[in-house]
Scaffold this motif. Sequence first.
Motif, mmCIF file in Angstrom:
data_model
loop_
_atom_site.group_PDB
_atom_site.id
_atom_site.type_symbol
_atom_site.label_atom_id
_atom_site.label_comp_id
_atom_site.label_asym_id
_atom_site.label_seq_id
_atom_site.Cartn_x
_atom_site.Cartn_y
_atom_site.Cartn_z
ATOM 1 N N THR A 11 0.850 -1.689 -0.277
ATOM 2 C CA THR A 11 -0.097 -0.704 -0.124
ATOM 3 C C THR A 11 1.472 1.398 -0.004
ATOM 4 N N ILE A 37 3.966 2.087 -0.766
ATOM 5 C CA ILE A 37 4.924 1.997 -2.408
ATOM 6 C C ILE A 37 3.163 2.330 -3.224
ATOM 7 N N ALA A 38 2.568 2.039 -3.622
ATOM 8 C CA ALA A 38 1.654 2.469 -3.953
ATOM 9 C C ALA A 38 0.927 3.423 -4.293
ATOM 10 N N MET A 39 0.521 4.101 -2.886
ATOM 11 C CA MET A 39 0.230 5.504 -2.347
ATOM 12 C C MET A 39 1.777 6.243 -2.871
#
Lengths: 490, 124
Positions: free
Chosen positions: B20, B22-24
């Motif tokens: 999450t 890293i995705a953000m």
Amino acid sequence: MIASPGFAYLAVTAAVALAVVALFMAGWLARRERRQRRHQRLIEAVVENSPAVIYVKDLAGRYLMVNQRYIDIFRLERAQVIGKTDFDFFPNDVAAAFRAMDERVAVTETALTEEETAPLDDGLHTYVSVKTPLRDEAGLSYAVFGISTDITEQRRAEEALHASERRNRLIVETALDAIVTIDHSGRITEWSPQAEAIFGWPPADALGRLVDETIMPERYRAAHKMGLERYLATGEAKVLNKRIELTALRRDGQEFPIELSITPIHEGDVVSFCAFVRDITERKAVELRQRVLLDELNHRVKNSLASVQSIALLSRVTSPTLDQYYESLDGRLVALARAHDLLTQGSWEGASLAEIVEGTLAPYDDPGQTGTRGIDGIAITLSPNAALTLHMAFHELATNAAKYGALSRTGGRVDVHWHETDVDGVPVIRLFWRETGGPEVSPTEHRGFGLRMVQQGVERELEGKLDLSFDSAGLCCAMSLPVSAKVMPA
Amino acid sequence: MTAAGSSLAGLRILIVEDETLIAMMLETLLGTLGCRIAGSAATVTQALDRIVALGRDLDAAVLDVNLGGEKVYPVADALAARAVPFMFATGYGPRGVSERYPDHMVIAKPYQLPTLSRALQSLF
């Protein structure tokens, strides 16, 4: 008596003839005696100078004759020996052994060859004794004649050779490496017990077989044959006298990695090859495991750094001042480190939900108060990624509660509880985070990075649902997490 | 910061990343480049669903390779079949995808904005 001339002539002639004959006889006798003496001296010389011990004993065991060698090695005078028996010079058991053989020769009246042992100055010596009966004119035995040759040195050399062979055999048999020898045609001539253990062929089956058809996968056999022929023709070798790694074949058809070294052995014109073979399946597996672990470690470190990078970037967006930025960055990095601690305790296989909730709330314990938090739920194991995400999510909730919510004032309280339930036939973990006793909160204060993180983690990563409600009592956060490999009731 | 990404403005990008945080970050970085987030998936199934749902409204994708133990290759295959350009971002580095996409664009985590920008531009 008047001698007639005819008679006289006859008498003279006869006398002359007699004289001639006598002279001739005397000469012949003298020559014969000289010859005999010469012969005698020759025999004496041979006997006296023989490196073997030579002796004659009568049937009672009394020495009639011994040679110089006898005198020398037993350090006796000839006069002391003649007429005496072995019992006069040797220990009883030694003398008895000599006597026993002498008697066997006398009784059987045949020549015998046996080994005897005699004590000398430098210890026991071993002899090969040839003894034969001596007969008088009537054919009756009257003595035993013997020649004893010292074979101590040969015997020692033989024993040393045997010992060395035994030692080599022991080395071959107990070596951790299999030892396989082949002849110039590639047939197996030696097959150690370890070779049986590694390749599955008992020696009886392996010996005489072509080595390539026995332990090499088919695809390597042609190359082996070519290499062998080339070496025999030109002496040129690619694989000899060095350590090489290859794939070998077990009797059951299984292939496995080996390490081996092959040494050519030249004996005259004959060439054979000796190979030391080691099964390196274990070592290869360890090497592979190590590489996988290193790759995994590298991956994790890079991902952690990427998480740190992400936290640094995302914290900046929501921090108005450098101090606030530092504070939130600091808190999030410590939370990340705690999550890693929990995962390391569980060998990175997972972590417990209760420990995560407990761990994120513990820093906000009010020392003067008890019961600032209540945690209750069934045992849930979270996958590493889910653990990391939920740890960060609860850290954000706890930090928000400490800044704006129930944990910002005395008497405030956070209760977290969860249970398993069923939504449309799908097992789901329902989790409630309820704050009470705090100041009234408004949704706007919560729309920072923290709640975005919670929402993305729950909805995107864990494919669950998140409901946030704000009322006068405080924040209530309800999560529905579908049971999966990421979220598993224990 | 935005100058490098000007040519990328308006591109619709699919993010496939299981972590999450890293995705953000990637969402934020792509936003800085002027890109739009066409979707953000954490699993192969989510990503494949998203690709089908998006149809032609997808210009490129950034793929993490290891999605919680699951390899992202089915997603890469689906994108390749639709001629949607994509790149990998992985903590394993280029070696991490050599098995299936040996010559494909890979950026190693952690990466910086210019790296991401250059890699995206090289896809077109």
